[in-house]
Design an enzyme around this catalytic site. Structure first.
Site, mmCIF file in Angstrom:
data_model
loop_
_atom_site.group_PDB
_atom_site.id
_atom_site.type_symbol
_atom_site.label_atom_id
_atom_site.label_comp_id
_atom_site.label_asym_id
_atom_site.label_seq_id
_atom_site.Cartn_x
_atom_site.Cartn_y
_atom_site.Cartn_z
ATOM 1 C CG PHE A 78 27.455 28.792 9.313
ATOM 2 C CD1 PHE A 78 27.404 28.768 7.938
ATOM 3 C CD2 PHE A 78 26.477 29.487 10.005
ATOM 4 C CE1 PHE A 78 26.381 29.421 7.256
ATOM 5 C CE2 PHE A 78 25.450 30.142 9.342
ATOM 6 C CZ PHE A 78 25.403 30.107 7.959
ATOM 7 C CG MET A 79 33.056 28.012 10.842
ATOM 8 S SD MET A 79 34.056 29.032 11.938
ATOM 9 C CE MET A 79 33.571 30.677 11.371
ATOM 10 N NE ARG A 80 31.812 19.552 13.041
ATOM 11 C CZ ARG A 80 32.998 18.935 13.102
ATOM 12 N NH1 ARG A 80 34.078 19.620 13.416
ATOM 13 N NH2 ARG A 80 33.088 17.649 12.828
ATOM 14 C CG HIS A 81 28.261 22.681 6.801
ATOM 15 N ND1 HIS A 81 27.539 21.662 6.227
ATOM 16 C CD2 HIS A 81 27.577 23.042 7.922
ATOM 17 C CE1 HIS A 81 26.461 21.418 6.959
ATOM 18 N NE2 HIS A 81 26.462 22.239 7.986
ATOM 19 N NE ARG A 178 29.479 18.588 -6.393
ATOM 20 C CZ ARG A 178 30.460 17.789 -6.818
ATOM 21 N NH1 ARG A 178 31.609 18.318 -7.248
ATOM 22 N NH2 ARG A 178 30.305 16.481 -6.821
ATOM 23 N NE ARG A 187 24.306 22.258 9.775
ATOM 24 C CZ ARG A 187 24.656 21.815 10.975
ATOM 25 N NH1 ARG A 187 23.727 21.659 11.911
ATOM 26 N NH2 ARG A 187 25.900 21.513 11.251
#
Length: 233
Positions: A78-81, A178, A187
């Protein structure tokens, strides 16, 4: 995976007044303040145009906050985004619960192909049993070690280092449409997308639930997203 929509301020009409200010200026203020819903007949074309030609900023004037429970390895993905606000449960400040993710028998186990183009296939009954048994044994052993250190007075932030990535955590995620479209494009796996994606199944399960909530909140925007190849504008 648990995903709940905690609160939202997200409507198709948010896209419209943000887009129309470029040509109508202060004339859009009444519409923005009124909370008037978008009209399918009148406004669908503008939303589709914005999506198709990738005029993306009007899709940012909204907000959705989700509560997510998932294994730690899902949160790392998740936190890669870097397009959302995150607050996660802390293993420094509280004792973590003995809740662990164990893949069920339907989870594909075989990885075939080359990096970037893997195909995942079902495992054999023996592999399914191995994954289940080994995961349960490792999780039980790790949590026992964690408890032993806590009982000896070791700080939580140190004791937690023995816990595996399948330990469940929880967090809040706040995102605009967005950014959510960008997340969903990467994903989820869907036929007909302009840029096919091959996500890990566990994060896709979270993405699918977030998508369901968003589709109800902004149906015209969601329709345009799918019509235009599921590409974030």
């Amino acid at each position: 995976m648990t995903v709940e929509l905690v609160r939202s301020s997200a409507h198709d009409s948010d896209v419209l007044f943000a887009a129309r200010v470029s040509t109508q200026g202060e004339k859009t203020l009444d519409q923005a303040q009124s909370g008037e819903e978008a009209s399918e007949k009148r406004d669908r074309g503008l939303i589709n145009y914005l999506m198709r030609d990738r005029h993306g900023s009007p899709f940012e004037h909204n907000s959705m906050t989700f509560y997510v429970q998932a294994p730690i390895f899902v949160f790392r993905e998740f936190m890669r985004h870097r397009m959302a606000s995150y607050n996660e449960e802390s293993g420094r400040y509280r004792e973590l619960n003995p809740v662990f993710y164990v893949p069920n028998a339907e989870r594909n186990l075989l990885q075939v192909g080359k990096p970037g183009a893997y195909e995942f296939r079902p495992g054999t009954p023996e592999q399914i049993d191995l994954v289940d048994q080994t995961t349960r044994e490792a999780s039980t052993h790790a949590y026992a070690a964690y408890q032993t250190m806590l009982e000896a007075g070791v700080a939580r932030e140190v004791a937690r280092i023995v816990l595996p990535l399948n330990t469940y955590s929880s967090m809040y995620v706040t995102v605009n449409s967005r950014s959510l479209m960008n997340f969903l494009s990467l994903r989820t796996t869907r036929e007909g997308t302009h840029f096919p994606s091959f996500p890990q199944r566990e994060i896709e399960m979270c993405a699918e639930k977030m998508e369901t909530f968003w589709a109800d909140l902004m149906p015209l925007t969601y329709e345009a997203f799918n019509l235009n190849g599921r590409v974030a504008p």
